[in-house]
Design a protein around this motif. Sequence first.
Motif, PDB file in Angstrom:
ATOM      1  N   LEU A 105       0.823  -1.207   0.000  1.00  0.00           N
ATOM      2  CA  LEU A 105       0.000   0.000   0.000  1.00  0.00           C
ATOM      3  C   LEU A 105       0.862   1.265   0.000  1.00  0.00           C
ATOM      4  N   ALA A 106       2.002   1.218   0.675  1.00  0.00           N
ATOM      5  CA  ALA A 106       2.897   2.375   0.662  1.00  0.00           C
ATOM      6  C   ALA A 106       3.396   2.663  -0.750  1.00  0.00           C
ATOM      7  N   LYS A 107       3.726   1.611  -1.483  1.00  0.00           N
ATOM      8  CA  LYS A 107       4.164   1.789  -2.871  1.00  0.00           C
ATOM      9  C   LYS A 107       3.029   2.340  -3.730  1.00  0.00           C
ATOM     10  N   GLU A 108       1.852   1.755  -3.559  1.00  0.00           N
ATOM     11  CA  GLU A 108       0.709   2.206  -4.357  1.00  0.00           C
ATOM     12  C   GLU A 108       0.339   3.649  -4.031  1.00  0.00           C
ATOM     13  N   ALA A 109       0.640   4.087  -2.823  1.00  0.00           N
ATOM     14  CA  ALA A 109       0.342   5.470  -2.429  1.00  0.00           C
ATOM     15  C   ALA A 109       1.393   6.451  -2.920  1.00  0.00           C
ATOM     16  N   GLY A 110       2.400   5.958  -3.659  1.00  0.00           N
ATOM     17  CA  GLY A 110       3.378   6.844  -4.272  1.00  0.00           C
ATOM     18  C   GLY A 110       4.618   7.118  -3.466  1.00  0.00           C
ATOM     19  N   HIS A 111       4.871   6.331  -2.425  1.00  0.00           N
ATOM     20  CA  HIS A 111       6.051   6.543  -1.594  1.00  0.00           C
ATOM     21  C   HIS A 111       7.192   5.655  -2.064  1.00  0.00           C
ATOM     22  N   GLU A 112       8.402   6.109  -1.824  1.00  0.00           N
ATOM     23  CA  GLU A 112       9.585   5.368  -2.261  1.00  0.00           C
ATOM     24  C   GLU A 112       9.911   4.282  -1.238  1.00  0.00           C
ATOM     25  N   VAL A 113       9.782   3.026  -1.660  1.00  0.00           N
ATOM     26  CA  VAL A 113      10.049   1.886  -0.797  1.00  0.00           C
ATOM     27  C   VAL A 113      11.263   1.142  -1.359  1.00  0.00           C
ATOM     28  N   SER A 114      12.300   1.002  -0.543  1.00  0.00           N
ATOM     29  CA  SER A 114      13.525   0.347  -0.991  1.00  0.00           C
ATOM     30  C   SER A 114      14.073  -0.535   0.129  1.00  0.00           C
ATOM     31  N   HIS A 115      15.174  -1.227  -0.165  1.00  0.00           N
ATOM     32  CA  HIS A 115      15.885  -2.052   0.814  1.00  0.00           C
ATOM     33  C   HIS A 115      14.966  -3.051   1.516  1.00  0.00           C
ATOM     34  N   GLU A 116      14.051  -3.648   0.768  1.00  0.00           N
ATOM     35  CA  GLU A 116      13.183  -4.657   1.376  1.00  0.00           C
ATOM     36  C   GLU A 116      13.983  -5.912   1.693  1.00  0.00           C
ATOM     37  N   GLN A 117      13.888  -6.362   2.942  1.00  0.00           N
ATOM     38  CA  GLN A 117      14.582  -7.561   3.404  1.00  0.00           C
ATOM     39  C   GLN A 117      16.089  -7.521   3.118  1.00  0.00           C
ATOM     40  N   THR A 118      16.664  -6.337   3.242  1.00  0.00           N
ATOM     41  CA  THR A 118      18.110  -6.190   3.087  1.00  0.00           C
ATOM     42  C   THR A 118      18.812  -6.773   4.309  1.00  0.00           C
ATOM     43  N   GLU A 119      19.833  -7.579   4.065  1.00  0.00           N
ATOM     44  CA  GLU A 119      20.588  -8.139   5.192  1.00  0.00           C
ATOM     45  C   GLU A 119      21.522  -7.086   5.768  1.00  0.00           C
ATOM     46  N   VAL A 120      21.462  -6.912   7.063  1.00  0.00           N
ATOM     47  CA  VAL A 120      22.372  -6.009   7.756  1.00  0.00           C
ATOM     48  C   VAL A 120      23.214  -6.829   8.721  1.00  0.00           C
ATOM     49  N   GLU A 121      24.377  -6.309   9.066  1.00  0.00           N
ATOM     50  CA  GLU A 121      25.269  -7.019   9.986  1.00  0.00           C
ATOM     51  C   GLU A 121      25.974  -6.011  10.877  1.00  0.00           C
ATOM     52  N   ILE A 122      25.948  -6.261  12.177  1.00  0.00           N
ATOM     53  CA  ILE A 122      26.632  -5.415  13.155  1.00  0.00           C
ATOM     54  C   ILE A 122      27.437  -6.330  14.071  1.00  0.00           C
ATOM     55  N   ASP A 123      28.738  -6.197  14.034  1.00  0.00           N
ATOM     56  CA  ASP A 123      29.610  -7.016  14.893  1.00  0.00           C
ATOM     57  C   ASP A 123      29.276  -8.505  14.799  1.00  0.00           C
ATOM     58  N   GLY A 124      29.013  -8.966  13.577  1.00  0.00           N
ATOM     59  CA  GLY A 124      28.740 -10.381  13.353  1.00  0.00           C
ATOM     60  C   GLY A 124      27.305 -10.804  13.572  1.00  0.00           C
ATOM     61  N   ILE A 125      26.465  -9.912  14.053  1.00  0.00           N
ATOM     62  CA  ILE A 125      25.047 -10.217  14.270  1.00  0.00           C
ATOM     63  C   ILE A 125      24.260  -9.756  13.046  1.00  0.00           C
ATOM     64  N   LYS A 126      23.503 -10.684  12.453  1.00  0.00           N
ATOM     65  CA  LYS A 126      22.804 -10.383  11.210  1.00  0.00           C
ATOM     66  C   LYS A 126      21.299 -10.239  11.422  1.00  0.00           C
ATOM     67  N   GLY A 127      20.677  -9.629  10.450  1.00  0.00           N
ATOM     68  CA  GLY A 127      19.227  -9.482  10.456  1.00  0.00           C
ATOM     69  C   GLY A 127      18.757  -8.980   9.117  1.00  0.00           C
ATOM     70  N   HIS A 128      17.453  -8.971   8.914  1.00  0.00           N
ATOM     71  CA  HIS A 128      16.867  -8.469   7.668  1.00  0.00           C
ATOM     72  C   HIS A 128      15.794  -7.442   8.018  1.00  0.00           C
ATOM     73  N   ASN A 129      16.009  -6.205   7.595  1.00  0.00           N
ATOM     74  CA  ASN A 129      15.021  -5.161   7.876  1.00  0.00           C
ATOM     75  C   ASN A 129      13.850  -5.253   6.897  1.00  0.00           C
TER      76      ASN A 129
END
Length: 223
Positions: A105-129
Amino acid sequence: MQTRSKVLSKSIDTLVEDIYGLFRGHTVDPERSRLFGEAIANTIANRLASYSTDREFTLRVSNLGKPDRQLWYERNSEETKETLSGHTLIKFLFGDILEHLLLFLAKEAGHEVSHEQTEVEIDGIKGHNDAVIDGVVIDCKSASTHSFKKFRDGTLAQDDPFGYMEQLAGYSRGLGGLPGGFLAIDKQNGHIALMQVPVEELDALQIEDRIKYLKDVVTQPEP
């Protein structure tokens, strides 16, 4: 389809209003609709497959805010873990689907949506935003009407039993220190709220120190 210049003109401050505006009449982008359907189908398939295996404990960005003692037991306890009921797992799956819906819905409303499920890593700890919307790291949440009030009123930091603030701080840090926010939906009544969190508030959680501390805590011989 809206042009890129129109997308970039949107402000996250109007995100909720713009999403509600779709329901006054809107033509959905066909390709975006197809991708949304695929995302829902893949999420269902992945969740059902994952229920057949016991996943080994690991520190992740998503659990950095959990209580220390709980994390110790999740890693070290030899007791058989409780098997969640089918209806509970369906409830979790419903939440996953609603979070996909918010981004669609955010995309359909014209907003810029990026970095979906991008893997991040901090001091060896990973996650997906979940995503970045209009330059803000967004964590999508589905909530009961009672819990939704924390996002609507901006009081989550004062009552955060699941550690959502640390989770968001980790995603923010992993993506270079962007401001953050929660895009929440009341799964009972359909209300949507955006709770923005300034970079300064996320930095104050000192997530790198938290990670270092937890790495030591979960390896201790006693809880």
